[in-house]
Enzyme design. Structure first.
Site, PDB file in Angstrom:
ATOM      1  N   ASP A 223      -3.124  -7.265  -5.183  1.00 56.57           N
ATOM      2  CA  ASP A 223      -3.476  -8.334  -4.229  1.00 56.57           C
ATOM      3  C   ASP A 223      -3.519  -9.675  -4.948  1.00 56.57           C
ATOM      4  O   ASP A 223      -3.727  -9.738  -6.155  1.00 56.57           O
ATOM      5  CB  ASP A 223      -4.831  -8.018  -3.586  1.00 56.57           C
ATOM      6  N   HIS A 365       1.403  -6.447   7.079  1.00 57.66           N
ATOM      7  CA  HIS A 365       0.320  -7.414   6.843  1.00 57.66           C
ATOM      8  C   HIS A 365       0.829  -8.730   6.258  1.00 57.66           C
ATOM      9  O   HIS A 365       0.438  -9.803   6.717  1.00 57.66           O
ATOM     10  CB  HIS A 365      -0.718  -6.773   5.914  1.00 57.66           C
TER      11      HIS A 365
END
Ligand code: HEM
Ligand SMILES: *[C@@H]1O[C@H](CO)[C@@H](O)[C@H](O)[C@H]1NC(C)=O
Ligand SMILES: *[C@@H]1O[C@H](CO)[C@@H](O)[C@H](O)[C@H]1NC(C)=O
Ligand SMILES: *[C@@H]1O[C@H](CO)[C@@H](O)[C@H](O)[C@H]1NC(C)=O
Ligand SMILES: *[C@@H]1O[C@H](CO)[C@@H](O)[C@H](O)[C@H]1NC(C)=O
Ligand SMILES: *[C@@H]1O[C@H](CO)[C@@H](O)[C@H](O)[C@H]1NC(C)=O
Ligand SMILES: *[C@@H]1O[C@H](CO)[C@@H](O)[C@H](O)[C@H]1NC(C)=O
Ligand SMILES: *[C@@H]1O[C@H](CO)[C@@H](O)[C@H](O)[C@H]1NC(C)=O
Length: 500
Positions: A223, A365
């Protein structure tokens, strides 16, 4: 070299003054307080940042450091507080805490980083408690996050941390370092300095995951890869990295769409959207196990991995599915010059590839939250956020894995900075992730963060062998535990507006 004695004593005096005033800035560090997982953009060097800042007149010693550091915190404590005695708070903040507030400039060099980064931000009710009555020009901030729960798709507030249900959190301290001991001693220093002038309402301790999972969120995916480069701080964006005008993140700077509505003291600040997002990791893993993509020649494991990767838009290594559609490519994931170098436009076309989701679902996403060429090139959406969050909670235990059931809370302490919550976090959640008609008709929800007030969520495009197939998610793998909206003021505002 010969110095006159008065000149020499002047130098000694200046050095003494500097070290007394900047006691907290002394070079106690030879290593960074941040992590630097391969695959994530690095902070610019101090000289590069200084040169960039000069071109747009950004004052990097006036901007709080957390705003620019991205998802690279190692250990971080969020201390949510109420102001119990405003005059006392102001004087104690000024004398005891302001000298500790870490700037963007300080973060660019190991030797100028403090032992522990200390930042502070205030909610709308916190501004009220301090008699800071100017309107900041941000409706979501003024209303507070509780009033926004419905807009964000939360199923009411029954899952919210009780302390977030209300408006009595006045502010948050963010304290980050490389060790728990450093964070703990700085928490003590700050709370001791403020004494009874605050009430500690809620504390969340967060930490990067251990070992090879460092930099990965709890579902397992790297991330923080794709954060925008702020012009005036980082003028050397990586291939594919969005380069955004400073005013998209920093209030009152070039490119802030609401610049005319800002009081002068707000310049150099940024709105901080905080969300405690619980992640149901064993449940997520079971869903992948039970629903592998049935692609020709794929094992069940490969099919499950592909489903997870298409839900995120990246493989666990960070490699984007658009560039590596069928299998993970760890070398690609670890290479920051390549892992963000794509637009969703096919074959390098300069036009949109909006009708194609063979390589990356519209619902993924990262495509929902940054559609790149889907909204046309050059990308200029004005809807970028600077993410600065960090995982919280323990690793999945053997018994949780075996039972497919979460028993100890873990998740993402989500932090985003933007000059407008309505254009930034709120927009991405409400009008993109939760909007089944975005990026295209029948896209469905973002399967990671899309929220349907607790009801089933339909998701399109996940199965590359049948793009028209819709998958229904009956579990929210990400559960909102609530949060609050804050304003992270400049250092000069803290000194001249908040503590006088
Ligand atoms: C627990 C919740 C969340 C998880 C597990 C999660 C996970 C991830 C992962 C793995 C990535 C890919 C790495 C990267 O590109 O940096 C990513 C990117 C991103 N996420 Fe999230 N995220 C969560 C919440 C959110 C929320 C609430 C928002 C905003 C409303 C958001 C906005 C973004 C954006 C803007 C990107 C970058 C997309 C790009 O530039 O290509 N995320 N997230
Ligand atoms: C800063 O610290 C990191 C480790 O935290 C190290 O890898 C890096 O080389 C250091 N940078 C400099 C310029 O010393
Ligand atoms: C930049 O900000 C610092 C900290 O608030 C302040 O001392 C300094 O005067 C500012 N510099 C300029 C050029 O405004
Ligand atoms: C805020 O303003 C009110 C009314 O002017 C005053 O009574 C109070 O002392 C002020 N509080 C602080 C913390 O400045
Ligand atoms: C980025 O992608 C373009 C084509 O889309 C390519 O020409 C360029 O070489 C890539 N850059 C890197 C560093 O791989
Ligand atoms: C992109 O290139 C591939 C292979 O070179 C080709 O099959 C495909 O039709 C092209 N797509 C577009 C939209 O031009
Ligand atoms: C957990 O889920 C897996 C995959 O569906 C299943 O094989 C296993 O039996 C489940 N374990 C329990 C205790 O339900
Ligand atoms: C949710 O989806 C499941 C599976 O498709 C279905 O059995 C269930 O009835 C749905 N629930 C609601 C409230 O629509």
């Amino acid at each position: 070299m010969k110095l006159t004695s008065s000149f020499a004593s002047l130098i000694v005096c200046a050095v003494t003054l500097a070290s007394a005033h900047d006691a907290h800035l002394e070079a106690r560090r030879t290593s960074s307080l941040l992590i630097s997982p391969p695959g994530l953009p690095k902070l610019p060097t101090a000289s590069a940042a200084t040169a960039a800042a000069a071109t747009v007149g950004l004052n990097l010693t006036d901007i709080q450091g957390d705003i620019v550091t991205g998802m690279t915190k190692n250990r971080e404590t969020f201390l949510f507080f109420g102001i119990a005695d405003a005059p006392s708070f102001k004087s104690k903040l000024r004398s005891g805490v302001l000298p500790l507030i870490t700037t963007a400039m300080q973060m660019t060099k190991n030797s100028t980083q403090p032992t522990t980064l200390v930042n502070v931000a205030f909610s709308h009710t916190g501004l009220g408690a301090l008699n800071v009555s100017d309107t900041l020009g941000d409706g979501a901030f003024t209303g507070g996050q509780l009033a926004d729960a419905g807009n964000l798709g939360d199923p009411g507030t029954s899952h919210w941390v009780s302390q977030f249900v209300g408006t009595n959190i006045h502010g948050v301290f963010l304290l980050a370092s490389d060790t728990d001991a450093n964070v703990a001693s700085t928490v003590t220093a700050v709370t001791t300095a403020l004494g009874d002038s605050i009430t500690q309402i809620y504390t969340l301790q967060a930490a990067a995951r251990p070992g090879a999972e460092q930099g990965h969120e709890h579902f397992g995916f790297l991330d923080g890869i794709s954060n925008p480069a702020i012009q005036g701080f980082d003028d050397s964006p990586l291939p594919g990295q969005a380069s955004v005008p400073p005013g998209e993140i920093i209030v009152g700077e070039t490119g802030d769409p609401f610049i005319s509505q800002r009081p002068p003291w707000a310049i150099g600040g940024s709105f901080l959207a905080f969300r405690q997002l619980e992640q149901l990791v064993p449940e997520f893993n079971k869903f992948l196990t039970d629903n592998p993509i049935r692609a020709p020649g794929f094992t069940d494991q490969q099919g499950s991995d592909l489903l997870g990767a298409r839900m995120v838009g990246r493989w666990k290594s960070g490699a984007p599915v658009f560039l590596s559609p069928l299998a993970d490519d760890p070398a690609l994931g670890a290479d920051p010059t390549r892992n963000n170098n794509f637009t969703y436009a096919l074959n390098g076309s300069s036009t949109s590839s909006s009708t194609d989701q063979s390589r990356c679902p519209f619902s993924a996403h990262i495509r929902k939250t940054r559609p790149r060429a889907d909204l046309g090139l050059p990308e200029n959406t004005g809807r970028h956020i600077l993410r600065g969050g960090i995982p919280y909670g323990p690793e999945v235990s053997d018994s949780e894995a075996a039972s497919n059931t979460t028993s100890t809370e873990r998740g993402l302490a989500f932090v985003s900075y933007q000059s407008s919550i309505g254009n930034g976090f709120q927009f991405l959640q409400r009008f993109w992730a939760d909007n089944t008609g975005f990026v295209e008709q029948n896209t469905g929800f973002d399967p990671i963060i899309g929220a349907n007030k607790g009801a089933n969520r339909t998701v399109g495009g996940l199965d590359p062998t049948d793009p028209s197939r819709t998958i229904t998610l009956i579990t929210d793998f990400v559960v909102s535990r609530g949060g609050e909206y804050f304003f992270s003021p400049s250092l000069s505002a803290l000194a001249n507006t908040f503590t006088v």
